[in-house]
Design an enzyme around this catalytic site. Structure first.
Site, PDB file in Angstrom:
ATOM      1  N   GLY A 184       7.989   7.243  -1.641  1.00  0.00           N
ATOM      2  CA  GLY A 184       8.630   7.119  -0.331  1.00  0.00           C
ATOM      3  C   GLY A 184       9.113   5.718  -0.001  1.00  0.00           C
ATOM      4  O   GLY A 184       9.620   4.986  -0.859  1.00  0.00           O
ATOM      5  N   TYR A 215      -0.694  11.954  14.539  1.00  0.00           N
ATOM      6  CA  TYR A 215      -0.009  11.052  13.616  1.00  0.00           C
ATOM      7  C   TYR A 215       0.684   9.927  14.380  1.00  0.00           C
ATOM      8  O   TYR A 215       0.532   8.745  14.048  1.00  0.00           O
ATOM      9  CB  TYR A 215       1.018  11.807  12.764  1.00  0.00           C
ATOM     10  CG  TYR A 215       1.892  10.878  11.964  1.00  0.00           C
ATOM     11  CD1 TYR A 215       1.411  10.248  10.826  1.00  0.00           C
ATOM     12  CD2 TYR A 215       3.204  10.595  12.388  1.00  0.00           C
ATOM     13  CE1 TYR A 215       2.212   9.365  10.105  1.00  0.00           C
ATOM     14  CE2 TYR A 215       4.005   9.722  11.668  1.00  0.00           C
ATOM     15  CZ  TYR A 215       3.513   9.105  10.537  1.00  0.00           C
ATOM     16  OH  TYR A 215       4.303   8.218   9.833  1.00  0.00           O
ATOM     17  N   ASN A 248       3.684   3.775  -4.449  1.00  0.00           N
ATOM     18  CA  ASN A 248       4.080   4.695  -5.507  1.00  0.00           C
ATOM     19  C   ASN A 248       5.065   5.765  -5.051  1.00  0.00           C
ATOM     20  O   ASN A 248       5.566   6.530  -5.883  1.00  0.00           O
ATOM     21  CB  ASN A 248       2.849   5.384  -6.107  1.00  0.00           C
ATOM     22  CG  ASN A 248       2.079   6.183  -5.073  1.00  0.00           C
ATOM     23  OD1 ASN A 248       1.358   5.597  -4.265  1.00  0.00           O
ATOM     24  ND2 ASN A 248       2.225   7.503  -5.062  1.00  0.00           N
ATOM     25  N   THR A 284       0.855  -1.190   0.000  1.00  0.00           N
ATOM     26  CA  THR A 284       0.000   0.000   0.000  1.00  0.00           C
ATOM     27  C   THR A 284       0.892   1.241   0.000  1.00  0.00           C
ATOM     28  O   THR A 284       1.933   1.275   0.662  1.00  0.00           O
ATOM     29  CB  THR A 284      -0.954   0.019   1.205  1.00  0.00           C
ATOM     30  OG1 THR A 284      -0.237   0.296   2.401  1.00  0.00           O
ATOM     31  CG2 THR A 284      -1.697  -1.313   1.350  1.00  0.00           C
ATOM     32  N   GLY A 285       0.486   2.243  -0.773  1.00  0.00           N
ATOM     33  CA  GLY A 285       1.329   3.424  -0.904  1.00  0.00           C
ATOM     34  C   GLY A 285       2.643   3.114  -1.582  1.00  0.00           C
ATOM     35  O   GLY A 285       3.664   3.746  -1.294  1.00  0.00           O
TER      36      GLY A 285
END
Length: 321
Positions: free
Chosen positions: A32, A182, A30, A27-28
């Site tokens: 970092g 966060y 794309n 997931t994510g």
């Protein structure tokens, strides 16, 4: 207390075990840390699925991986973790008969107020980083159960180490401070991963739930991947002093990749960088003391399952036949 891995550990971050025939959803994936996890897993031969809200960005990342890894097998699905009602449909678009691992990496980190909510009425960071991944796990479980010994790898954060959950204010309605919220969202995610490990173990499942964190990973220390992102010479020079204690996002991906591929990794473990938990080779470290409280983890599990509308006993789907 769990021992750390020995200094003579033979793991080579540049030559991990081959993963041919295995499929992994990141997931994510794309950008970092997630991008470098995907690139490194593709280099090991895995079929990597990039989960992203933005199809164009996911396709650009897939193109970058293919340009750097000859023969890379990369695909993508649209995945919006903040939209709980969409996740089951997203999983149904996976053209796989099994999933060997999922890396719960995607996340939102807001810097400034005001507090934001999703369409479901959940605080955005708590919803995306924690609730969305828990719901995704539920819908992926049949595919994960079809693999011989699947792994669910949750990417935690060093930011969670100094935080504590407030069970009466999980969504920061009374006390919203972006950095604290966060950190608490990542802490909730890590608690849930360890609670899932306990539940999988209790039903004799061969599936493993593992937590890994990247330490201190900075853009200024991360190698360029044009056209996705690049560094100017000035940015690179300004980042050099931080390299004494921190690292780039390519190195931040190492503990995650090891948690996916190392056959010695077992459920319920925490993996991170060796040097003060901030940089260096990946190793197994003791589970942080506040994360080791099963009562807090269990309370969070039930509250979270209620918020996303799933049966808290869904892990029973993973028990050994």
């Amino acid at each position: 207390m769990q021992p750390t891995t020995p200094a003579t550990d033979p793991w080579d971050v540049h030559r991990p075990p081959r993963a041919d025939g295995r499929s992994v959803l990141v997931t994510g994936g794309n950008a970092g840390i997630g991008y470098f996890v995907a690139e490194q897993l593709a280099s090991a031969g895995a079929l990597v699925v990039l989960g992203s809200r933005d199809p164009a960005k996911a396709e650009a990342a897939a193109g970058s991986i293919r340009s750097r890894v000859p023969g890379a097998r990369v695909s993508r699905i649209r995945l919006d973790l903040a939209d709980l009602s969409s996740l089951r449909r997203s999983v149904q678009t996976l053209e796989l008969d099994r999933l060997d691992a999922v890396v719960h990496n995607a996340g939102v980190a807001l810097d400034d107020p005001p507090r934001r909510e999703t369409a479901d009425g959940h605080e955005l960071m708590f919803a995306t980083n924690h609730l969305g991944h828990l719901a995704l796990t539920r819908w992926l479980l049949p595919l994960l159960s079809a693999a011989p010994a699947a792994r669910i790898v949750t990417v935690g954060s060093f930011a969670a180490k100094s935080e504590r959950l407030d069970p009466h204010d999980l969504q920061s309605r009374a006390d919203y401070r972006p950095k604290r919220t966060y950190g608490r969202s990542k802490l909730a995610q890590m608690y849930t991963a360890l609670e899932l490990a306990r539940r999988l173990g209790a039903v004799g499942s061969p599936m493993a739930s593992v937590v890994a964190h990247p330490g201190g990973a900075l853009d200024s220390l991360t190698p360029a991947r044009p056209p996705l992102w690049s560094r100017t010479p000035g940015e690179r020079l300004r980042g050099l002093p931080a390299g004494a204690v921190l690292q780039g996002k390519d190195a931040g991906a190492w503990p995650v990749v090891r948690a996916v591929l190392d056959p010695r990794v077992t459920s319920g473990e925490l993996w991170g960088p060796r040097v003060f938990g901030l940089r260096g080779q990946p190793h197994r470290e003791p589970v942080w003391s506040h994360l080791a409280d099963p009562a807090v983890a269990s309370q969070l599990w039930y509250a979270s399952c209620e918020l996303i509308g799933v049966d808290p006993e869904f892990h029973l789907l993973a028990r050994r036949a």
